[in-house]
Motif scaffolding. Sequence first.
Motif, short mmCIF file in Angstrom:
data_model
loop_
_atom_site.label_atom_id
_atom_site.label_comp_id
_atom_site.label_asym_id
_atom_site.label_seq_id
_atom_site.Cartn_x
_atom_site.Cartn_y
_atom_site.Cartn_z
N ILE A 51 0.84 -1.19 -0.05
CA ILE A 51 0.07 -0.06 0.14
C ILE A 51 0.78 1.29 -0.09
CG2 ILE A 51 -0.15 0.08 2.58
CD1 ILE A 51 -3.05 1.01 2.19
N THR A 52 0.57 2.03 -0.86
CA THR A 52 1.43 3.38 -1.12
C THR A 52 1.06 4.24 0.19
OG1 THR A 52 -0.43 4.50 -2.40
CG2 THR A 52 1.56 3.35 -3.19
N TRP A 53 1.69 5.11 0.38
CA TRP A 53 1.80 6.07 1.56
C TRP A 53 0.36 6.70 1.72
CZ3 TRP A 53 0.85 11.27 1.13
CH2 TRP A 53 0.99 11.94 -0.17
N SER A 54 0.02 7.28 0.65
CA SER A 54 -1.48 8.11 0.50
C SER A 54 -2.44 6.84 0.70
CB SER A 54 -1.36 8.79 -0.66
OG SER A 54 -1.56 7.81 -1.74
N ALA A 55 -2.15 5.42 0.53
CA ALA A 55 -3.30 4.55 0.45
C ALA A 55 -4.04 4.68 -0.79
CB ALA A 55 -4.04 4.61 1.80
N LEU A 56 -3.53 5.34 -1.85
CA LEU A 56 -4.24 5.60 -2.89
C LEU A 56 -4.28 4.22 -3.80
CD1 LEU A 56 -4.09 9.12 -3.87
CD2 LEU A 56 -6.08 7.96 -2.96
N THR A 57 -2.93 3.47 -3.67
CA THR A 57 -2.71 2.31 -4.40
C THR A 57 -2.43 1.08 -3.61
OG1 THR A 57 -2.05 4.00 -6.26
CG2 THR A 57 -1.30 1.42 -6.18
N THR A 58 -3.13 -0.04 -3.95
CA THR A 58 -2.80 -1.10 -3.12
C THR A 58 -2.51 -2.30 -4.32
OG1 THR A 58 -5.07 -1.70 -3.07
CG2 THR A 58 -4.14 -0.96 -1.23
N SER A 59 -1.53 -3.32 -3.88
CA SER A 59 -1.16 -4.27 -5.04
C SER A 59 -1.38 -5.41 -4.09
CB SER A 59 0.31 -4.16 -5.54
OG SER A 59 0.19 -2.73 -6.20
N TYR A 60 -1.69 -6.52 -4.80
CA TYR A 60 -1.69 -7.91 -4.09
C TYR A 60 -1.30 -8.88 -5.14
CZ TYR A 60 -5.22 -5.64 -1.13
OH TYR A 60 -6.03 -4.75 -0.36
N ALA A 61 -0.85 -10.28 -4.34
CA ALA A 61 -0.22 -11.31 -4.98
C ALA A 61 -1.56 -11.99 -5.62
CB ALA A 61 0.42 -12.39 -4.24
N ASP A 62 -1.51 -12.69 -6.73
CA ASP A 62 -2.79 -13.32 -7.32
C ASP A 62 -3.38 -14.31 -6.38
OD1 ASP A 62 -1.45 -13.27 -10.77
OD2 ASP A 62 -2.32 -11.69 -9.69
N SER A 63 -2.38 -14.85 -5.64
CA SER A 63 -2.89 -15.93 -4.86
C SER A 63 -3.91 -15.52 -3.52
CB SER A 63 -1.62 -16.74 -4.27
OG SER A 63 -0.97 -15.97 -3.33
N VAL A 64 -3.68 -14.18 -3.29
CA VAL A 64 -4.41 -13.64 -2.16
C VAL A 64 -5.65 -12.69 -2.58
CG1 VAL A 64 -2.43 -14.00 -0.74
CG2 VAL A 64 -2.91 -11.62 -1.60
N LYS A 65 -5.67 -12.28 -3.73
CA LYS A 65 -6.60 -11.35 -4.55
C LYS A 65 -8.08 -11.87 -3.97
CE LYS A 65 -4.28 -9.27 -8.08
NZ LYS A 65 -3.99 -9.03 -9.46
N GLY A 66 -9.02 -10.89 -3.28
CA GLY A 66 -10.29 -11.18 -3.04
C GLY A 66 -10.12 -12.01 -1.59
N ARG A 67 -9.17 -12.11 -1.01
CA ARG A 67 -9.16 -12.67 0.51
C ARG A 67 -8.46 -11.69 1.47
NH1 ARG A 67 -6.94 -17.32 1.69
NH2 ARG A 67 -5.22 -17.15 -0.11
N PHE A 68 -7.43 -11.20 0.95
CA PHE A 68 -6.65 -10.30 1.85
C PHE A 68 -6.89 -8.91 1.56
CE2 PHE A 68 -2.73 -13.25 2.66
CZ PHE A 68 -3.80 -14.35 2.93
N THR A 69 -6.82 -7.85 2.47
CA THR A 69 -6.95 -6.59 2.31
C THR A 69 -5.99 -5.96 3.27
OG1 THR A 69 -9.51 -6.91 2.11
CG2 THR A 69 -8.55 -4.45 2.48
N ILE A 70 -5.04 -4.88 2.32
CA ILE A 70 -4.07 -4.28 3.08
C ILE A 70 -4.62 -2.82 3.36
CG2 ILE A 70 -2.93 -3.32 1.07
CD1 ILE A 70 -0.36 -3.85 2.32
N SER A 71 -4.26 -2.19 4.51
CA SER A 71 -4.90 -0.96 4.75
C SER A 71 -3.69 -0.30 5.53
CB SER A 71 -6.13 -0.75 5.43
OG SER A 71 -6.13 -1.70 6.69
N ARG A 72 -3.92 1.21 6.34
CA ARG A 72 -2.99 1.70 6.77
C ARG A 72 -3.73 2.70 7.63
NH1 ARG A 72 1.70 3.42 3.57
NH2 ARG A 72 2.63 4.72 5.35
N ASP A 73 -3.17 3.29 8.71
CA ASP A 73 -3.66 4.53 9.63
C ASP A 73 -2.24 5.19 9.81
OD1 ASP A 73 -4.59 6.16 11.41
OD2 ASP A 73 -5.92 4.85 12.12
N ASN A 74 -2.23 6.30 9.10
CA ASN A 74 -0.97 6.97 9.21
C ASN A 74 -1.23 7.78 10.58
OD1 ASN A 74 0.02 6.16 6.69
ND2 ASN A 74 -0.45 8.05 5.78
#
Length: 125
Positions: A51-74
């Motif tokens: 997840i980028t610093w602004s949280a505007l862009t997230t990326s996932y490995a194909d094996s976890v897409k739809g099951r994992f969610t990354i987030s952040r609280d700056n």
Amino acid sequence: QVQLVESGGGLVQAGGSLRLSCAATGLTFGSYTMGWFRQAPGKERNFVASITWSALTTSYADSVKGRFTISRDNAKNTAYLQINSLKPEDTAVYYCAAGRYLGRYQYLEDKYNYWGQGTQVTVSS
């Protein structure tokens, strides 16, 4: 001194959920891309999500897409990884990492500057 401390791992049954946390100190958290990687027994460490610093862009490995969610609280200097529908093959040590100016290389572990010690996730069938 920069420290990344993961927490939230544990033993869970298949189909269950966990929320991993990564608390950062000693760095300007809001300036860093945060990534999660995992290493299963006897295997290489692999990219899971970022997840980028602004949280505007997230990326996932194909094996976890739809099951994992990354987030952040700056405001809390903390990154999270919500893991749902866990499978036995998700069993691994999960590491968080921080890096800057990663661009499109967020999936490459050697681009990250700082790493946590890891938290164990074990999924029973």
